[in-house]
Write an enzyme that holds these catalytic residues in place. Structure first.
Site, PDB file in Angstrom:
ATOM      1  N   HIS A 131       0.840  -1.200   0.000  1.00  0.00           N
ATOM      2  CA  HIS A 131       0.000   0.000   0.000  1.00  0.00           C
ATOM      3  C   HIS A 131       0.877   1.254   0.000  1.00  0.00           C
ATOM      4  CE1 HIS A 131      -3.231  -2.756   1.149  1.00  0.00           C
ATOM      5  NE2 HIS A 131      -4.051  -1.816   0.732  1.00  0.00           N
ATOM      6  N   LYS A 135      -0.584   4.904   4.519  1.00  0.00           N
ATOM      7  CA  LYS A 135      -1.484   3.968   5.204  1.00  0.00           C
ATOM      8  C   LYS A 135      -1.080   3.830   6.665  1.00  0.00           C
ATOM      9  CE  LYS A 135      -3.710  -0.534   4.845  1.00  0.00           C
ATOM     10  NZ  LYS A 135      -5.034  -0.001   5.243  1.00  0.00           N
TER      11      LYS A 135
END
Ligand code: NAD
Length: 242
Positions: A131, A135
């Site tokens: 990600h 995040k």
């Protein structure tokens, strides 16, 4: 038009959901973020959609339970205590709770279950996710769900999971499930489940390129949940993928 109270409206997902609402026959009747009190806006909504931060979800679920409103949870990274509080509310109101609202990932869940049931423990399982650098939780909610799916399919529990591989001494134990989180750049969300044995490996992968896939799924869940009986539902219920 389904009327939505959106919590976390100023965030990446909040903005993507607002942009997709009209084409999904939904109206963002109230856009809440840090500093707003959702209690001031909830009366005028059919359903609450939460893509904010883990601390916000349980108080919001309690408000929904008090006001009799359905809830769609997209936020991830809750502690076990926060999860328990949210689950208590799901006894009073209908709640859809999914770590990933894309159709592709829900199909990945389904296919991973089938593969883990068919391939015996001579096939090692490794789950890898990547990600963007912003995040705030790891591993992702989607990776956690994939882990739970393959553990259940193999009849194993959390003690069989190895997060990362730092410090491992000796060979990989049979039946272990590896979970690995990578972070960098602007990656929206990549997930792979690898089944590897001597002589072959099977890799099931999903790559999200645009937050629109999560937004459309969350809005579909918001429309689906209104008027359902109290209880906890997953995206597999919304998509009829069981
Ligand atoms: P983000 O940081 O861009 O946005 C979060 C927003 O929530 C921010 O605007 C922040 O101000 C707000 N917020 C923080 N605390 C709050 C509070 N107490 N009350 C109200 N608002 C608050 O994050 P994002 O990328 O939009 O992701 C949001 C959440 O959704 C994360 O938990 C992420 O993991 C999750 N997510 C889920 C899916 C899915 O399909 N389930 C997909 C993408 C992201």
């Amino acid at each position: 038009m389904t009327k939505i109270l959106l919590n976390g409206a100023k965030g990446r997902m909040g903005r993507a959901i607002s942009a997709a609402a009209a084409e999904c026959a939904c109206e963002i009747a109230a856009a809440c973020d840090m500093g707003d009190n959702p209690a001031d806006f909830i009366a005028n909504c059919d359903v609450v959609v939460d893509f904010s931060f883990r601390e916000a979800t349980a108080p919001l679920a309690e408000l929904c339970a008090k006001e009799g409103k359905a809830l769609v949870i997209g936020t991830t990274g809750h502690t076990p205590e926060q999860r328990a509080e949210i689950l208590k509310c799901a006894e009073k109101i209908p709640v859809v709770w999914a770590g990933n609202y894309s159709l592709g990932v829900n199909l990945l869940n389904y296919l991973s279950r089938v593969a883990a049931q068919i391939l015996d423990e001579s096939y090692d399982i490794e789950i890898v996710e990547m990600h963007h650098r912003h995040k705030k939780d790891a591993p992702s909610g989607t990776a956690q769900k994939l882990k739970e799916i393959v553990l259940a399919a193999r009849g194993r529990g959390e003690e069989s999971v190895r997060y990362g591989r730092e410090g491992q001494i000796g060979e990989r134990p049979v039946g272990e499930i590896g979970v690995h989180a990578l972070r960098g750049g602007g990656v929206v969300g990549d997930h792979s489940v690898i089944f590897a044995t001597d002589g072959e490996s099977l890799e099931l992968s999903h790559r999200a390129a645009d937050r629109k896939v999560f937004s459309k799924g969350a809005l579909a869940a918001a429309k689906w949940i209104v008027g359902r009986p109290a209880g906890l539902y997953g995206m597999e219920d919304v998509l009829n993928l069981k």
